[in-house]
Design a protein around this motif. Structure first.
Motif, PDB file in Angstrom:
ATOM      1  N   ARG A 121     -13.403   0.861  -9.874  1.00 29.54           N
ATOM      2  CA  ARG A 121     -13.632   2.060 -10.446  1.00 29.54           C
ATOM      3  C   ARG A 121     -12.353   2.861 -10.783  1.00 29.54           C
ATOM      4  O   ARG A 121     -12.431   3.396 -11.964  1.00 29.54           O
ATOM      5  N   PHE A 122     -11.419   2.605  -9.943  1.00 27.84           N
ATOM      6  CA  PHE A 122     -10.028   3.364 -10.546  1.00 27.84           C
ATOM      7  C   PHE A 122      -9.682   2.910 -11.909  1.00 27.84           C
ATOM      8  O   PHE A 122      -9.306   3.542 -12.703  1.00 27.84           O
ATOM      9  N   ALA A 123      -9.921   1.512 -12.121  1.00 27.98           N
ATOM     10  CA  ALA A 123      -9.336   1.009 -13.402  1.00 27.98           C
ATOM     11  C   ALA A 123     -10.254   1.533 -14.534  1.00 27.98           C
ATOM     12  O   ALA A 123      -9.786   1.881 -15.626  1.00 27.98           O
ATOM     13  N   SER A 124     -11.597   1.689 -14.335  1.00 30.96           N
ATOM     14  CA  SER A 124     -12.361   2.366 -15.334  1.00 30.96           C
ATOM     15  C   SER A 124     -11.921   3.508 -15.808  1.00 30.96           C
ATOM     16  O   SER A 124     -12.630   4.036 -16.626  1.00 30.96           O
ATOM     17  N   LEU A 125     -11.489   4.301 -14.821  1.00 29.69           N
ATOM     18  CA  LEU A 125     -10.984   5.788 -15.163  1.00 29.69           C
ATOM     19  C   LEU A 125      -9.425   5.855 -15.442  1.00 29.69           C
ATOM     20  O   LEU A 125      -9.000   6.788 -15.399  1.00 29.69           O
ATOM     21  N   GLY A 126      -8.909   4.690 -15.738  1.00 26.01           N
ATOM     22  CA  GLY A 126      -7.359   4.833 -16.427  1.00 26.01           C
ATOM     23  C   GLY A 126      -6.436   4.935 -15.243  1.00 26.01           C
ATOM     24  O   GLY A 126      -5.217   5.164 -15.336  1.00 26.01           O
ATOM     25  N   THR A 127      -6.891   4.393 -14.045  1.00 27.31           N
ATOM     26  CA  THR A 127      -5.703   4.617 -12.937  1.00 27.31           C
ATOM     27  C   THR A 127      -5.777   3.297 -11.903  1.00 27.31           C
ATOM     28  O   THR A 127      -6.662   2.522 -12.100  1.00 27.31           O
ATOM     29  N   GLU A 128      -4.834   3.134 -11.330  1.00 26.35           N
ATOM     30  CA  GLU A 128      -4.974   2.289 -10.236  1.00 26.35           C
ATOM     31  C   GLU A 128      -4.655   2.827  -8.898  1.00 26.35           C
ATOM     32  O   GLU A 128      -3.542   3.645  -8.841  1.00 26.35           O
ATOM     33  N   PRO A 129      -4.722   2.143  -7.736  1.00 30.44           N
ATOM     34  CA  PRO A 129      -4.436   2.753  -6.105  1.00 30.44           C
ATOM     35  C   PRO A 129      -3.004   2.471  -6.288  1.00 30.44           C
ATOM     36  O   PRO A 129      -2.251   1.498  -7.071  1.00 30.44           O
ATOM     37  N   VAL A 130      -2.184   3.138  -5.620  1.00 29.47           N
ATOM     38  CA  VAL A 130      -0.529   3.127  -5.522  1.00 29.47           C
ATOM     39  C   VAL A 130      -0.432   1.792  -4.442  1.00 29.47           C
ATOM     40  O   VAL A 130      -1.300   1.187  -3.675  1.00 29.47           O
ATOM     41  N   ALA A 131       0.790   1.280  -4.591  1.00 28.57           N
ATOM     42  CA  ALA A 131       1.088   0.125  -3.634  1.00 28.57           C
ATOM     43  C   ALA A 131       1.041   0.486  -2.102  1.00 28.57           C
ATOM     44  O   ALA A 131       1.355   1.649  -2.082  1.00 28.57           O
ATOM     45  N   PRO A 132       0.681  -0.261  -1.225  1.00 29.87           N
ATOM     46  CA  PRO A 132       0.499  -0.007   0.301  1.00 29.87           C
ATOM     47  C   PRO A 132       1.647   0.486   0.987  1.00 29.87           C
ATOM     48  O   PRO A 132       1.363   1.730   1.632  1.00 29.87           O
ATOM     49  N   GLU A 133       2.672   0.280   0.468  1.00 31.31           N
ATOM     50  CA  GLU A 133       3.984   0.958   1.120  1.00 31.31           C
ATOM     51  C   GLU A 133       4.066   2.755   0.748  1.00 31.31           C
ATOM     52  O   GLU A 133       4.746   3.410   1.157  1.00 31.31           O
ATOM     53  N   ARG A 134       3.297   3.011  -0.233  1.00 32.56           N
ATOM     54  CA  ARG A 134       3.340   4.262  -0.748  1.00 32.56           C
ATOM     55  C   ARG A 134       1.984   5.124   0.062  1.00 32.56           C
ATOM     56  O   ARG A 134       2.165   6.246  -0.082  1.00 32.56           O
ATOM     57  N   ALA A 135       1.136   4.210   0.489  1.00 32.03           N
ATOM     58  CA  ALA A 135      -0.019   5.068   1.197  1.00 32.03           C
ATOM     59  C   ALA A 135       0.535   5.180   2.544  1.00 32.03           C
ATOM     60  O   ALA A 135      -0.649   4.634   3.440  1.00 32.03           O
ATOM     61  N   THR A 136       1.369   5.714   3.081  1.00 34.67           N
ATOM     62  CA  THR A 136       1.649   5.995   4.155  1.00 34.67           C
ATOM     63  C   THR A 136       2.313   7.394   4.366  1.00 34.67           C
ATOM     64  O   THR A 136       2.700   8.064   3.679  1.00 34.67           O
ATOM     65  N   PRO A 137       2.153   7.956   5.790  1.00 40.48           N
ATOM     66  CA  PRO A 137       2.347   9.201   6.170  1.00 40.48           C
ATOM     67  C   PRO A 137       4.043   9.397   5.472  1.00 40.48           C
ATOM     68  O   PRO A 137       4.040  10.494   4.862  1.00 40.48           O
ATOM     69  N   ALA A 138       4.803   8.601   5.928  1.00 37.28           N
ATOM     70  CA  ALA A 138       6.339   8.991   5.668  1.00 37.28           C
ATOM     71  C   ALA A 138       6.416   9.074   4.020  1.00 37.28           C
ATOM     72  O   ALA A 138       7.242   9.676   3.482  1.00 37.28           O
ATOM     73  N   ALA A 139       5.599   8.130   3.207  1.00 35.10           N
ATOM     74  CA  ALA A 139       5.875   7.932   1.732  1.00 35.10           C
ATOM     75  C   ALA A 139       5.368   9.370   1.078  1.00 35.10           C
ATOM     76  O   ALA A 139       6.025   9.799   0.484  1.00 35.10           O
ATOM     77  N   LEU A 140       4.249   9.674   1.601  1.00 33.41           N
ATOM     78  CA  LEU A 140       3.634  10.985   1.109  1.00 33.41           C
ATOM     79  C   LEU A 140       4.406  12.283   1.579  1.00 33.41           C
ATOM     80  O   LEU A 140       4.638  13.174   0.631  1.00 33.41           O
ATOM     81  N   ASP A 141       4.863  12.339   2.796  1.00 30.94           N
ATOM     82  CA  ASP A 141       5.815  13.422   2.994  1.00 30.94           C
ATOM     83  C   ASP A 141       7.012  13.473   2.369  1.00 30.94           C
ATOM     84  O   ASP A 141       7.502  14.491   1.648  1.00 30.94           O
ATOM     85  N   GLN A 142       7.562  12.473   2.136  1.00 25.51           N
ATOM     86  CA  GLN A 142       8.883  12.275   1.045  1.00 25.51           C
ATOM     87  C   GLN A 142       8.414  12.772  -0.305  1.00 25.51           C
ATOM     88  O   GLN A 142       9.201  13.561  -0.869  1.00 25.51           O
ATOM     89  N   HIS A 143       7.501  12.234  -0.743  1.00 19.46           N
ATOM     90  CA  HIS A 143       6.996  12.425  -2.327  1.00 19.46           C
ATOM     91  C   HIS A 143       6.766  13.819  -2.259  1.00 19.46           C
ATOM     92  O   HIS A 143       7.241  14.459  -3.300  1.00 19.46           O
ATOM     93  N   LEU A 144       6.058  14.602  -1.537  1.00 16.15           N
ATOM     94  CA  LEU A 144       5.871  15.986  -1.534  1.00 16.15           C
ATOM     95  C   LEU A 144       7.106  16.855  -1.523  1.00 16.15           C
ATOM     96  O   LEU A 144       7.233  17.672  -2.440  1.00 16.15           O
ATOM     97  N   GLN A 145       8.075  16.627  -0.710  1.00 12.56           N
ATOM     98  CA  GLN A 145       9.273  17.394  -0.643  1.00 12.56           C
ATOM     99  C   GLN A 145       9.892  17.081  -2.095  1.00 12.56           C
ATOM    100  O   GLN A 145      10.447  18.004  -2.704  1.00 12.56           O
ATOM    101  N   ALA A 146      10.051  15.709  -2.625  1.00 11.02           N
ATOM    102  CA  ALA A 146      10.544  15.636  -3.770  1.00 11.02           C
ATOM    103  C   ALA A 146      10.137  16.378  -5.021  1.00 11.02           C
ATOM    104  O   ALA A 146      10.527  16.671  -5.789  1.00 11.02           O
ATOM    105  N   GLU A 147       8.724  16.245  -4.851  1.00  7.81           N
ATOM    106  CA  GLU A 147       7.891  16.845  -5.696  1.00  7.81           C
ATOM    107  C   GLU A 147       8.148  18.535  -6.048  1.00  7.81           C
ATOM    108  O   GLU A 147       8.173  19.286  -7.132  1.00  7.81           O
ATOM    109  N   ILE A 148       8.137  19.003  -4.794  1.00  7.70           N
ATOM    110  CA  ILE A 148       8.341  20.562  -4.672  1.00  7.70           C
ATOM    111  C   ILE A 148       9.678  20.933  -5.332  1.00  7.70           C
ATOM    112  O   ILE A 148       9.978  21.731  -6.192  1.00  7.70           O
TER     113      ILE A 148
END
Ligand code: ASP
Length: 323
Positions: free
Chosen positions: A281-308
């Protein structure tokens, strides 16, 4: 005596906490989506919720709590009990709201616990099918010469469509009339009904209508063209040099949610992101899931701070505020 009762109270709390974690989840989990049904965030959340509910053995229901570019729902989640039964799917707008809103009743960088990133979604500049320009270069000229009549939809102040539109207007040094909606679902309905001219939004909602000719796909917001829309040029190619916006989605919980609960949810999220239905479904919508190591609490916390940190100076330079 007093010491003893403090110790037994602490023990009871500890045991209660541990039991809550081993039993988790024991009932329905609510996943809050900060935009109207039928939009990209809603689509991403529903696909993930369906799979997570199978893994966790409890229903995961999606609730749409739209308004103010996602900040109303974010405030609700920040105040919710951190017990793993209230989750939140948001996108890059969670990071940009920190600069776009001068006053928020919560802190996007401090009041949430990441569970994991879900996907990075490209965006597209689309227009109503009967808009005069035929391609990306023409639409840019059209926006500049018709700025008094052009209307540009967004999913609310703080939505990523708002950010994309704001950056585009800044790059073209042209202000047009913006029209806020409660989500991309209703905004796309009005583009298809020719009530509004243009919208910059995720491929999640635009790929289908571009393919069927219900809307005109003018340009993509990534640096490279997309495999799913190979004939559509990038905004950079069309002359808006260096233009680039993509929208990440992430799954959050209120700050204070116990780590074992976050880890269990992250495991279920990673399983969802590997499921053939979600991948397809993601592929048909022009996207793909992130790699498993980015689907983690630490990766999202870090990403959010970097994006802010990344968006704050860009938004401040553009001098736009939502309140
Ligand atoms: N795509 C929307 C945005 O511009 C929101 C939505 O998912 O409906 O932020």
């Amino acid at each position: 005596m007093r010491r003893l009762s403090i110790i037994s109270a602490a023990m009871a709390l500890f045991l209660g906490h541990a039991a809550a974690q081993t039993d988790y989840p024991a009932r329905t989990i609510t996943m809050i989506v900060p935009f109207a049904a039928g939009g990209p965030t809603d689509t991403v959340a529903r696909l993930v919720a369906e799979s997570m509910s199978q893994t966790l053995g409890q229903p995961v229901i999606v609730e749409n709590a739209a308004g103010a570019g996602g900040t109303i729902a974010a405030g609700r989640v920040a105040r919710a009990k951190p017990d793993g039964y209230t989750l939140f799917v948001h996108h890059i707008g969670h990071a940009t709201s920190a600069a776009l809103y001068r006053k928020l009743p919560y802190d996007p960088g401090k009041d949430f616990a990441g569970i994991g990133l879900i996907t990075d979604v490209p965006m597209t500049l689309v227009g109503r099918a009967n808009l005069p320009p035929n391609d990306a270069k023409e639409v840019i000229e059209y926006i500049k010469t018709n700025k008094d009549k052009v209307t540009l939809a967004n999913a609310g102040l703080g939505a990523v469509s708002h950010l994309c539109g704001m950056l585009l207007q800044e790059a073209l040094a042209t202000q047009v009339t913006t029209v806020p909606y409660k989500g991309t679902g209703p905004a796309m309905n009005d583009i298809m009904g020719s009530q509004v001219d243009l919208l910059c939004d995720q491929t999640t909602n635009t790929t289908g209508p571009i393919g069927s000719g219900k809307v005109e796909g003018y340009a993509v917001t990534t640096r490279e063209r997309l495999k799913t829309l190979p004939n559509i040029p990038t905004l950079d190619e069309a002359g808006v040099k260096g233009f680039e916006v993509t929208a990440w989605h992430g799954l959050f919980a209120p700050k204070g949610t116990p780590q074992p609960v976050l880890d269990k949810l992250a495991g279920a999220l990673q399983t969802a992101l590997k499921s053939p239905r979600v991948v397809e479904r993601f592929a048909s919508l022009g996207t793909e899931p992130v790699a498993p190591e980015r689907a983690t609490p630490a990766a999202l916390d870090q990403h959010l701070q970097a994006e802010i940190a990344k968006w704050k100076p860009i938004i401040e330079k553009a001098g736009v505020y939502a309140d």
